[in-house]
Design a protein around this motif. Structure first.
Motif, PDB file in Angstrom:
ATOM      1  N   LYS A  47       0.889  -1.019  -0.075  1.00  9.26           N
ATOM      2  CA  LYS A  47       0.019   0.074  -0.009  1.00  9.26           C
ATOM      3  C   LYS A  47       0.818   1.077   0.006  1.00  9.26           C
ATOM      4  CE  LYS A  47      -4.041   1.779   2.402  1.00  9.26           C
ATOM      5  NZ  LYS A  47      -3.821   3.386   2.572  1.00  9.26           N
ATOM      6  N   LEU A  48       1.711   1.361   1.085  1.00  2.94           N
ATOM      7  CA  LEU A  48       2.802   2.351   0.850  1.00  2.94           C
ATOM      8  C   LEU A  48       3.449   2.715  -0.512  1.00  2.94           C
ATOM      9  CD1 LEU A  48       4.715   1.738   4.325  1.00  2.94           C
ATOM     10  CD2 LEU A  48       2.746   3.267   3.828  1.00  2.94           C
ATOM     11  N   TYR A  90      -7.457  -5.090  -0.305  1.00  6.08           N
ATOM     12  CA  TYR A  90      -7.559  -6.235   0.484  1.00  6.08           C
ATOM     13  C   TYR A  90      -6.444  -6.989   1.055  1.00  6.08           C
ATOM     14  CZ  TYR A  90     -11.988  -6.259  -1.926  1.00  6.08           C
ATOM     15  OH  TYR A  90     -13.520  -5.922  -2.404  1.00  6.08           O
ATOM     16  N   SER A  91      -6.334  -7.086   2.271  1.00  8.31           N
ATOM     17  CA  SER A  91      -4.916  -7.468   2.864  1.00  8.31           C
ATOM     18  C   SER A  91      -5.110  -9.064   3.595  1.00  8.31           C
ATOM     19  CB  SER A  91      -4.750  -6.435   3.917  1.00  8.31           C
ATOM     20  OG  SER A  91      -3.630  -7.014   4.804  1.00  8.31           O
ATOM     21  N   LYS A 146      -3.778  -2.122  12.031  1.00  8.97           N
ATOM     22  CA  LYS A 146      -4.812  -1.396  12.751  1.00  8.97           C
ATOM     23  C   LYS A 146      -4.691  -0.247  13.516  1.00  8.97           C
ATOM     24  CE  LYS A 146      -7.955  -2.346  16.948  1.00  8.97           C
ATOM     25  NZ  LYS A 146      -8.206  -3.360  17.972  1.00  8.97           N
ATOM     26  N   HIS A 147      -3.530   0.340  13.676  1.00  8.63           N
ATOM     27  CA  HIS A 147      -2.962   1.566  14.364  1.00  8.63           C
ATOM     28  C   HIS A 147      -3.146   2.376  13.087  1.00  8.63           C
ATOM     29  CE1 HIS A 147      -0.630   4.444  16.542  1.00  8.63           C
ATOM     30  NE2 HIS A 147      -0.071   4.960  15.103  1.00  8.63           N
ATOM     31  N   HIS A 148      -2.906   1.907  11.874  1.00  7.75           N
ATOM     32  CA  HIS A 148      -3.170   3.006  10.748  1.00  7.75           C
ATOM     33  C   HIS A 148      -4.337   3.061  10.092  1.00  7.75           C
ATOM     34  CE1 HIS A 148       1.274   4.392  10.935  1.00  7.75           C
ATOM     35  NE2 HIS A 148       1.537   3.147  11.102  1.00  7.75           N
ATOM     36  N   TYR A 149      -5.055   1.712   9.909  1.00  8.19           N
ATOM     37  CA  TYR A 149      -6.008   1.909   8.999  1.00  8.19           C
ATOM     38  C   TYR A 149      -7.257   1.246   9.618  1.00  8.19           C
ATOM     39  CZ  TYR A 149      -2.116   1.655   5.974  1.00  8.19           C
ATOM     40  OH  TYR A 149      -0.669   1.995   5.399  1.00  8.19           O
ATOM     41  N   THR A 209     -12.283   2.413   5.693  1.00  7.26           N
ATOM     42  CA  THR A 209     -13.354   1.577   5.114  1.00  7.26           C
ATOM     43  C   THR A 209     -12.986   0.844   3.881  1.00  7.26           C
ATOM     44  OG1 THR A 209     -14.729   3.083   4.190  1.00  7.26           O
ATOM     45  CG2 THR A 209     -15.198   2.515   6.441  1.00  7.26           C
ATOM     46  N   ASN A 210     -12.051   1.379   3.277  1.00  3.87           N
ATOM     47  CA  ASN A 210     -11.478   0.724   1.834  1.00  3.87           C
ATOM     48  C   ASN A 210     -10.361  -0.317   2.185  1.00  3.87           C
ATOM     49  OD1 ASN A 210     -13.271   2.238   0.314  1.00  3.87           O
ATOM     50  ND2 ASN A 210     -11.956   4.033   0.400  1.00  3.87           N
TER      51      ASN A 210
END
Length: 332
Positions: free
Chosen positions: A22-23, A36-37, A49-52, A56-57
């Motif tokens: 993603k980065l 999708y991860s 979790k801390h970042h995303y 919602t995407n």
């Protein structure tokens, strides 16, 4: 018609780790609609979790074994992954069963998902992929991976790239992809010394980042004997000594420091507890991987050991960004 640059793409990142794919896509200027991860490591999930958590995407799918590619088919434009290298890497002296190893055989799960998405995708929609893994794998495993991917895609390219071309650290990797017009990046001037918070180093580029480092007691001997791990020296005069002289002088420096290992007496990452050298900080490790310096370091309640482990398993962001940037010119 989909304009990847302006309308964005949907991405499936398998073995996603801390979402360096993603980065990299964002750094390449590619808009992401849905990401999708697939990840199961607790530390990596905590960083995600801390970042995303409120994005919602960003959709976490969990274990790669439970992903149904048919259900994603027309949802996904790009699949990106670095399947486990544990049994492929030359650094593993115990179990080099390659693609037959318990962890590295997960490549076949990624292959299954690619087949399912490709076979159920609308004929007028292109599926792109990018796979990364260690360049030190045996030729047999490399050829199997290439052959399996060519059975799905008729336009597979394989590139061998050392991240040191455009980052401060070595990371020799193979990249398989059907993204058009990919190339090996042209070298840029960026050195290990340029990312330091203090101290000195005796080499232009850092060694490949592993999930652990040599010790702060006698690790310097293993560092030079096996050329592994990364250390930063306290004194410039020590750096300029020949290796043999470093190894001769170090034991007395260690003895004078009074450092005996895991004493809990070194809470500051930038201190030199043994009087001679220290490990890179998490910020410095992140800079070596061209990951934003606070992306991992700024996540609370995770130990340095766990943070280093996730960085050791990550992509070199700038290399992946270089490879995926060609997607910007693809209009389908």
């Amino acid at each position: 018609m989909i304009d990847f640059k302006n309308e964005g793409i949907n991405v499936l990142s398998l073995f996603d780790g801390v979402s360096c794919a993603k980065l990299a896509l964002e750094k390449a200027g590619i808009k992401i609609n849905k990401y999708y991860s697939s990840e199961i490591d607790k530390t990596a999930l905590a960083i995600q979790k801390h970042h995303y958590e409120n994005d919602t995407n960003f959709i976490q799918l969990g274990d790669v074994k439970n992903i149904n590619g048919f259900e994603l088919s027309d949802e996904v434009d790009l699949v990106i992954f670095g399947s486990p290298c544990t049994n492929l890497s030359s650094i593993n002296p115990i179990d080099r069963r390659g693609l037959e190893g318990d962890e590295s055989k997960l490549f076949y799960e990624a292959l299954r998902i690619l087949k399912e998405i490709k076979n159920s995708k609308s004929a007028n929609k292109k599926l792109y992929f990018l796979m990364e893994n260690v360049a030190s794998m045996k030729a047999k495993d490399r050829d199997i991976i290439t052959s399996e991917l060519q059975n799905i895609f008729n336009d597979v390219e394989v590139l061998k790239i050392d991240s040191a071309l455009i980052t401060p650290a070595h990371r020799r990797r193979l990249y398989w992809t059907n993204i058009p017009n990919v190339s090996i990046p042209k070298p840029i001037e960026i050195n290990y010394s340029s990312i330091l918070e203090n101290g000195y180093v005796d080499r232009e580029k850092a060694n490949v980042i592993l999930s652990g480092n040599v010790t702060l007691t006698n690790g310097i001997f293993r560092h030079f004997k096996m050329n592994i791990g990364n250390i930063i020296y306290k004194d410039k005069s020590f750096v300029e000594l020949p290796i043999e002289e470093k190894l001769l002088r170090y034991p007395s420096i260690l003895e004078q420091s009074g450092y005996f290992g895991k004493s809990g007496s070194n809470p500051n990452e930038l201190d030199f507890p043994n009087g001679c050298y220290r490990h890179p900080s998490i910020k410095e490790y992140s800079r070596l991987m061209t990951i934003p310096e606070n992306y991992v370091d700024g996540v609370p309640k995770i130990s340095k050991t766990e943070k280093l482990k996730t960085l050791g398993l990550a992509f070199s962001v700038d290399v992946v960004a270089h490879l995926v940037k060609s997607l910007k010119s693809q209009i389908e």
